[in-house]
Motif scaffolding. Structure first.
Motif, PDB file in Angstrom:
ATOM      1  N   LEU A  12       0.821  -1.210   0.000  1.00 32.72           N
ATOM      2  CA  LEU A  12       0.000   0.000   0.000  1.00 32.72           C
ATOM      3  C   LEU A  12       0.855   1.261   0.000  1.00 32.72           C
ATOM      4  CD1 LEU A  12      -2.751  -0.959   2.603  1.00 32.72           C
ATOM      5  CD2 LEU A  12      -3.102  -0.553   0.170  1.00 32.72           C
ATOM      6  N   GLY A  13       1.918   1.268   0.791  1.00 26.80           N
ATOM      7  CA  GLY A  13       2.671   2.509   0.979  1.00 26.80           C
ATOM      8  C   GLY A  13       1.837   3.489   1.783  1.00 26.80           C
ATOM      9  N   SER A  14       2.442   4.630   2.129  1.00 22.33           N
ATOM     10  CA  SER A  14       1.707   5.533   3.017  1.00 22.33           C
ATOM     11  C   SER A  14       0.476   6.128   2.314  1.00 22.33           C
ATOM     12  CB  SER A  14       2.619   6.634   3.559  1.00 22.33           C
ATOM     13  OG  SER A  14       3.177   7.358   2.502  1.00 22.33           O
ATOM     14  N   SER A  15       0.560   6.385   1.004  1.00 23.95           N
ATOM     15  CA  SER A  15      -0.613   6.955   0.335  1.00 23.95           C
ATOM     16  C   SER A  15      -1.731   5.910   0.238  1.00 23.95           C
ATOM     17  CB  SER A  15      -0.240   7.489  -1.043  1.00 23.95           C
ATOM     18  OG  SER A  15       0.123   6.421  -1.899  1.00 23.95           O
ATOM     19  N   ILE A  17      -2.227   3.499   2.412  1.00 24.64           N
ATOM     20  CA  ILE A  17      -2.813   3.377   3.756  1.00 24.64           C
ATOM     21  C   ILE A  17      -3.856   4.478   3.946  1.00 24.64           C
ATOM     22  CG2 ILE A  17      -2.362   3.517   6.244  1.00 24.64           C
ATOM     23  CD1 ILE A  17       0.424   2.387   5.718  1.00 24.64           C
ATOM     24  N   MET A  18      -3.496   5.702   3.583  1.00 30.04           N
ATOM     25  CA  MET A  18      -4.432   6.822   3.750  1.00 30.04           C
ATOM     26  C   MET A  18      -5.691   6.600   2.914  1.00 30.04           C
ATOM     27  SD  MET A  18      -3.121   8.828   5.969  1.00 30.04           S
ATOM     28  CE  MET A  18      -3.497  10.567   5.921  1.00 30.04           C
ATOM     29  N   ARG A  19      -5.505   6.058   1.705  1.00 35.76           N
ATOM     30  CA  ARG A  19      -6.651   5.797   0.832  1.00 35.76           C
ATOM     31  C   ARG A  19      -7.606   4.803   1.484  1.00 35.76           C
ATOM     32  NH1 ARG A  19      -4.073   3.315  -3.590  1.00 35.76           N
ATOM     33  NH2 ARG A  19      -4.690   1.265  -2.874  1.00 35.76           N
ATOM     34  N   VAL A  20      -7.038   3.726   2.048  1.00 36.31           N
ATOM     35  CA  VAL A  20      -7.879   2.706   2.684  1.00 36.31           C
ATOM     36  C   VAL A  20      -8.565   3.284   3.927  1.00 36.31           C
ATOM     37  CG1 VAL A  20      -7.831   0.503   3.916  1.00 36.31           C
ATOM     38  CG2 VAL A  20      -6.599   0.745   1.755  1.00 36.31           C
ATOM     39  N   LEU A  21      -7.839   4.089   4.698  1.00 32.66           N
ATOM     40  CA  LEU A  21      -8.437   4.648   5.912  1.00 32.66           C
ATOM     41  C   LEU A  21      -9.560   5.638   5.557  1.00 32.66           C
ATOM     42  CD1 LEU A  21      -5.355   5.168   8.281  1.00 32.66           C
ATOM     43  CD2 LEU A  21      -6.694   3.116   7.851  1.00 32.66           C
ATOM     44  N   ASP A  22      -9.386   6.397   4.479  1.00 29.84           N
ATOM     45  CA  ASP A  22     -10.466   7.292   4.030  1.00 29.84           C
ATOM     46  C   ASP A  22     -11.699   6.486   3.620  1.00 29.84           C
ATOM     47  OD1 ASP A  22      -8.966   9.547   4.474  1.00 29.84           O
ATOM     48  OD2 ASP A  22      -8.360   9.827   2.383  1.00 29.84           O
ATOM     49  N   LEU A  23     -11.461   5.400   2.884  1.00 27.75           N
ATOM     50  CA  LEU A  23     -12.566   4.520   2.492  1.00 27.75           C
ATOM     51  C   LEU A  23     -13.249   3.927   3.727  1.00 27.75           C
ATOM     52  CD1 LEU A  23     -11.478   2.219  -0.493  1.00 27.75           C
ATOM     53  CD2 LEU A  23     -13.587   3.519  -0.326  1.00 27.75           C
ATOM     54  N   SER A 307     -12.632  -1.042  -7.015  1.00 27.73           N
ATOM     55  CA  SER A 307     -12.253   0.307  -7.409  1.00 27.73           C
ATOM     56  C   SER A 307     -11.788   0.381  -8.851  1.00 27.73           C
ATOM     57  CB  SER A 307     -11.171   0.845  -6.481  1.00 27.73           C
ATOM     58  OG  SER A 307      -9.949   0.239  -6.805  1.00 27.73           O
ATOM     59  N   GLY A 308     -11.559  -0.760  -9.495  1.00 28.55           N
ATOM     60  CA  GLY A 308     -11.127  -0.722 -10.890  1.00 28.55           C
ATOM     61  C   GLY A 308      -9.773  -0.057 -11.053  1.00 28.55           C
ATOM     62  N   GLY A 309      -8.907  -0.234 -10.086  1.00 29.06           N
ATOM     63  CA  GLY A 309      -7.567   0.341 -10.186  1.00 29.06           C
ATOM     64  C   GLY A 309      -7.364   1.404  -9.140  1.00 29.06           C
ATOM     65  N   PRO A 310      -6.166   1.964  -9.098  1.00 22.77           N
ATOM     66  CA  PRO A 310      -5.881   2.977  -8.091  1.00 22.77           C
ATOM     67  C   PRO A 310      -6.840   4.144  -8.239  1.00 22.77           C
ATOM     68  CG  PRO A 310      -3.895   2.362  -9.279  1.00 22.77           C
ATOM     69  CD  PRO A 310      -5.036   1.716  -9.982  1.00 22.77           C
ATOM     70  N   ILE A 311      -7.179   4.727  -7.134  1.00 22.57           N
ATOM     71  CA  ILE A 311      -8.172   5.780  -7.153  1.00 22.57           C
ATOM     72  C   ILE A 311      -7.563   7.061  -7.713  1.00 22.57           C
ATOM     73  CG2 ILE A 311      -9.544   7.247  -5.658  1.00 22.57           C
ATOM     74  CD1 ILE A 311      -9.876   4.625  -3.959  1.00 22.57           C
TER      75      ILE A 311
END
Lengths: 328, 168
Positions: A12-15, A17-23, A307-311
């Motif tokens: 995931l990397g830090s970005s 992780i943030m994406r998953v936490l926002d979701l 998500s069909g790929g990175p957001i």
């Protein structure tokens, strides 16, 4: 080529992780409704493949998949043809042939989910492998701290102590990694015999065996489960001595700051690593960790399967964008 | 890439919002039992503006926001970028819910929003208010209140904010 998988926090990397936490914020909102279910993953099939015992992780993943309207299958190694000598690879290929979009894998051997990801087109989610990694635990830990302390921007300046059997703990490995990626300062507190060989700068920011020296100064006190089997390996002299030096005793609970969060991945050994009633600790978020686990696992499943790929970053008038290209 | 073309300016948008506010009040014979629900992302500012106008003309109405990303029919086909978390802090049962969005295009977002709204309760009626209707519907959905009908080609982008409506 395999689909996207979540094998370690590095994926995931830090970005990420943030994406998953926002979701997960969206998923937590779903979970607060009277009917906590959305149609997001209709038609997808998630198979839980557990080669090692688990209560909370398996039920948490199963609930998460169901709340996203995915179909679920559960494979328990103890009731399977593994007992007739079927290999791991044949087992996975057999299940995959039934049409599975994601495997959620728990295995006692480090690296098993990685192997499985090489054998299937489906996404693979590591639900704990050996001493190696437990990325969804790390994500739910990060989400719990983020919501409890309103730290949506990251963990810069957050001080965390993680106490106990770090050496044999996949939770420690993944959680320390995730918290450091988000900017936290993590100190490992353990007897020398329970430290991993790679401890040091690469693993944590600091290492100590004196819990009393820092317990009053941390924002998060993370207690690891003391695995009884380590007693037989003589890595600690006795459980009583472990509790005296590393347990959260009433004396130490009194030293905690008023805002300090107390966390534990479960299952707890009451009287060993935690010798107070967590219900009486104002900062204990151990139950929230379990609750948040569902939202975070929903976020992971949706991120991988829906998500069909990175957001992509939001663009203006993204509303109603069709899949057609520009016609000009 | 064609150059951006401004179709409405800030004053035009303000007038359109005022007219739509009047229409919402008129159609519902007042605003008793009316709530506004802005669709994430673009409908949220418009719902807030409409609410402001309605409060000025008549009485204040509850305003919420709805993220319909988990209800879309193209999940898995394209990246999903959810907006802010849905916030409906009022009971939806029995109200007249006015869904609000900036641009109405294929109608698929509205379809998703209708499903999302139904998971919160059973409104007495649902109406649809959009600042711009750009055509090209793919579903049997029509707006009840429109700020501006705007003929477009499918490849064009339409952005609608308080600062104006721009085609590019």
């Amino acid at each position: 080529m395999s689909a996207r998988s979540l094998l370690t926090i590095d994926d995931l990397g830090s970005s990420g992780i943030m994406r998953v936490l926002d979701l997960a914020d969206h998923m937590a909102e779903v979970n607060r409704r009277p009917n906590p279910k959305v149609p997001a993953l209709r038609g997808k099939t998630v198979c839980n493949v557990f080669f090692e015992d688990s209560t909370r992780t398996r039920l948490s993943f199963e609930t998460a998949a169901k709340r996203l309207s995915a179909d679920t299958m559960t494979f328990a190694a103890s009731q399977s043809s593994i007992n007739k000598g079927e290999s791991l690879r044949d087992t996975i290929e057999t299940i995959a042939a039934m049409g599975v979009d994601a495997f959620v894998v728990r295995h006692k051997s480090s690296g098993a989910p990685q192997l499985i990801a090489g054998w299937t087109q489906a996404s693979v989610i590591n639900a704990g492998d050996g001493w190696h990694a437990h990325p969804t635990q790390a994500l739910l830990d990060a989400y719990t701290v983020r919501t409890a302390l309103s730290r949506t921007g990251g963990f810069d300046g957050l001080r965390m102590a993680i106490v106990g059997d770090v050496k044999h703990s996949r939770v420690a490995r993944s959680t320390v990694q995730a918290f450091r990626m988000l900017g936290a300062h993590v100190t490992v507190v353990a007897p020398r015999t329970l430290l991993p060989p790679d401890v040091g700068d690469r693993f944590a920011d600091a290492v100590t065996d004196r819990l009393d020296d820092l317990i009053g100064d941390v924002d998060v006190l993370y207690l690891l489960r003391m695995q009884h089997e380590r007693m037989h390996e003589a890595l600690v002299p006795s459980l009583r001595e472990y509790t005296t030096r590393f347990g959260l005793t009433p004396r130490r609970a009194a030293m905690l700051g008023p805002q300090t969060l107390v966390m534990h991945p479960g299952p707890m050994n009451r009287g060993v690593e935690i010798a107070v009633d967590p219900a009486e600790l104002p900062g204990a978020v151990i139950t929230q960790q379990v609750t948040n686990g569902i939202a975070v696992r929903m976020a992971v499943l949706f991120d991988l399967l829906g998500s069909g790929g990175p957001i992509a970053p939001t663009t203006d008038a993204a509303t109603d964008v069709t899949t057609e290209g520009p016609t000009e | 890439m064609v150059a951006a073309k401004q179709v409405l300016g800030p004053d035009d948008v303000r007038r359109a919002v005022t007219r739509m506010a009047h229409e919402i009040i008129e159609r519902n014979r007042g605003v008793d039992g009316v709530v506004l629900v802005g669709i994430q992302h673009g409908g949220v500012w418009l719902a807030a503006s409409l609410a402001e106008e309605i409060a000025r003309i008549d009485t204040p109405v509850p305003v919420g926001s709805l993220d319909a990303s988990l209800y879309r029919d193209d999940i898995g086909l394209r990246p999903v970028a959810p907006g802010a978390v849905s916030d409906l802090s009022f009971d939806v049962d029995g109200v007249t819910a006015v869904l609000v969005d900036d641009v109405l295009f294929t109608g698929r977002t509205v379809r998703a929003a209708l499903d999302a709204l139904a998971d919160y309760g059973r409104p007495r009626a649902v109406q649809l208010a959009v600042l711009v209707d750009r055509g090209h519907r793919e579903l049997p959905i029509r707006p009840d209140f429109v700020g501006k009908n705007l003929p477009t080609s499918t490849g064009e982008d339409v952005s609608a904010t308080a600062e104006g409506v721009v085609i590019s």
